[in-house]
Design a protein around this motif. Structure first.
Motif, short mmCIF file in Angstrom:
data_model
loop_
_atom_site.label_atom_id
_atom_site.label_comp_id
_atom_site.label_asym_id
_atom_site.label_seq_id
_atom_site.Cartn_x
_atom_site.Cartn_y
_atom_site.Cartn_z
N LYS A 166 -5.61 4.92 0.37
CA LYS A 166 -5.84 5.91 1.43
C LYS A 166 -5.91 5.19 2.77
O LYS A 166 -6.75 4.32 2.98
CB LYS A 166 -7.13 6.68 1.19
CG LYS A 166 -7.37 7.80 2.20
CD LYS A 166 -8.66 8.55 1.91
CE LYS A 166 -8.83 9.72 2.86
NZ LYS A 166 -8.85 9.29 4.27
N ASP A 167 -5.02 5.56 3.67
CA ASP A 167 -5.00 4.96 4.99
C ASP A 167 -6.22 5.38 5.78
O ASP A 167 -6.73 6.50 5.64
CB ASP A 167 -3.73 5.37 5.75
CG ASP A 167 -2.49 4.85 5.07
OD1 ASP A 167 -2.51 3.69 4.60
OD2 ASP A 167 -1.49 5.60 4.98
N ASP A 168 -6.68 4.48 6.63
CA ASP A 168 -7.84 4.75 7.46
C ASP A 168 -7.45 5.75 8.54
O ASP A 168 -6.43 5.60 9.20
CB ASP A 168 -8.36 3.46 8.10
CG ASP A 168 -9.78 3.60 8.61
OD1 ASP A 168 -10.21 4.75 8.85
OD2 ASP A 168 -10.47 2.58 8.76
N ALA A 221 2.51 8.79 3.64
CA ALA A 221 1.05 8.77 3.48
C ALA A 221 0.48 10.15 3.26
O ALA A 221 -0.56 10.31 2.60
CB ALA A 221 0.41 8.13 4.72
N LYS A 267 -7.36 -1.42 7.01
CA LYS A 267 -6.59 -0.23 7.33
C LYS A 267 -6.90 0.94 6.42
O LYS A 267 -6.45 2.05 6.67
CB LYS A 267 -5.09 -0.54 7.26
CG LYS A 267 -4.61 -1.51 8.33
CD LYS A 267 -3.11 -1.66 8.25
CE LYS A 267 -2.59 -2.59 9.34
NZ LYS A 267 -1.12 -2.75 9.28
N GLY A 268 -7.61 0.74 5.37
CA GLY A 268 -7.88 1.81 4.43
C GLY A 268 -8.58 1.27 3.20
O GLY A 268 -9.18 0.20 3.21
N THR A 291 0.78 -1.24 0.00
CA THR A 291 0.00 0.00 0.00
C THR A 291 0.81 1.29 0.00
O THR A 291 0.32 2.30 -0.52
CB THR A 291 -0.95 0.00 1.20
OG1 THR A 291 -0.20 -0.18 2.41
CG2 THR A 291 -1.97 -1.11 1.06
#
Length: 398
Positions: A277-279, A174, A289-290, A45
């Motif tokens: 997109k990260d959570d 990120a 996690k996203g 990711t």
């Protein structure tokens, strides 16, 4: 002496802000294709990915791969030669001690051995050996040799190949990926404006840049139509992008033929940009996690072109209606005089400077005022003519 009363300053001009609501969809959306979601689930990711189709014929792909194969094979032969020639020397170093009584000679022997350790350990072990290792084994990105071997050295002419590029260090954080996603929702994404037209430009960005403008420029240069039109996958690597061979193998081996055909059909319409997109929730589950988001910039570009063509058509119809109405009034000469005045005003340098300074609304007010004065001088009511064509919108190309 009689004091004059102070002059009153005129009140500041009031400006009205108009908010335009667009109904165009956001640039980045969750993938709707099951095949694409399955493929993205195998990607690490913390990167940005670009998926395309290789447009070159199979013979050209093999011609570009063979020099790489030959080069890395020569490096392996060089390493093998170095090992066989230096191995007896290293064995003697561990089984004997320097036979010298002079401190100066002892220092010279130590310097020679340190130089040999440096050449073999750093140059050969760290740099030269890394190239064939990544080419044949592929610890980080997958094996280039395994990718070509699996897909075949002599694929059929109709064989399609999915190309997956992965971002380098510039997109590892990120925050960079989140800024690119957020910029699309506000329609400020740089590549959204000229996503296809920027192909072939010089790449002058800093590879370590983390600003949103640099990220947009890197994306724009990577997905230009001319840039992708005739380039083989092996020619798409640069300081910003690497080929993700492991992902390319997954696209061909992990997916079933119908899923692979669906992805190829999507890529036939243009490249696909994939960003994870990260959570934001810190307590998110380990398996959630996203979310992946994708962007099809070529489709957005074609949509904008269609809207622009529709607006141009509306403006052309309004201009023809304007001319026909004046012709019916016996004032066709007035129409051509009005065109000359508008061309002169719009190409005047001072007029352009005022337009940029005051904005579109002031520009529109000025050209309407100039048109009204021209028509009044000819004894024709500007307002009546404009009402007869349904308003001034689209008449000046605005």
């Amino acid at each position: 002496m009689v004091k004059r009363p102070p002059k009153k300053r005129p009140p500041p001009p009031t400006t009205t802000t108009t908010t335009t609501t667009t109904t165009s969809p956001p640039l980045f959306q969750p993938p709707t294709s099951t095949a694409l979601s399955t493929l993205l689930s195998t990607f690490p990711t913390p990167h940005i990915y670009i998926l395309t189709l290789d447009p070159t014929p199979p013979s050209h792909r093999l011609q570009l791969f063979l020099p790489l194969l030959l080069f890395n094979t020569l490096l392996i032969a060089l390493l093998a030669w170095r090992i066989t020639t230096i191995l007896p020397t290293y064995l003697s170093l561990f089984t004997s001690t320097p036979s010298t009584d002079s401190p100066k000679d002892l220092i010279w022997v130590i310097m020679q051995r340190m130089s040999m350790f440096f050449i073999d350990g750093i140059i050969f072990g760290r740099y030269i050996a890394e190239w064939p290792w990544e080419f044949f084994v592929g610890r980080r990105l997958g094996s280039c040799f395994g990718w070509r071997y699996t897909l075949g050295f002599f694929p059929a002419e109709e064989e399609r190949e999915v190309v997956v590029r992965r971002s380098r260090r510039w997109a590892d954080e990120a925050s960079v990926r989140s800024e690119l996603l957020l910029s699309s929702s506000s329609s400020s994404l740089a590549c959204d404006e000229d996503v296809v037209g920027v192909a072939g430009t010089m790449e002058q960005e800093n590879p370590q840049a983390t600003s949103i403008n640099d990220g947009n420029t890197i994306l724009s240069n990577a997905i230009g139509e001319t840039h992708l039109k005739s380039k083989n996958a092996l020619l798409l690597t640069n300081k910003h992008w690497s080929l993700y061979f492991r992902g390319m193998l997954h696209a061909h081996s992990l997916l079933h033929p119908p899923q692979f055909n669906n992805i190829c059909a999507d890529l036939a319409n243009g490249p696909i940009i994939c960003i994870f997109k990260d959570d934001d929730n810190a307590n998110a589950d380990e398996d959630d996690k996203g979310q992946w988001f994708i962007n099809r910039p070529r489709e957005h570009h074609h949509t904008r072109l269609r809207k622009k063509e529709a607006n141009d058509d509306d403006g052309g119809k309004k201009l023809r209606a304007f001319k026909d109405l004046l012709t019916a009034m016996g004032r066709e000469g007035l129409f051509f005089r009005w065109v000359e005045v508008m061309q002169y005003e719009s190409h005047s340098s001072s007029f352009e400077q005022r337009r940029e300074k005051d904005g579109e609304e002031s520009y529109r007010t000025r050209v309407v005022k100039a048109s009204r004065e021209l028509f009044a001088g000819q004894g024709v009511s500007w307002d009546e003519v404009i009402d007869g064509i349904g308003g001034v919108d689209g008449l000046f190309g605005m």
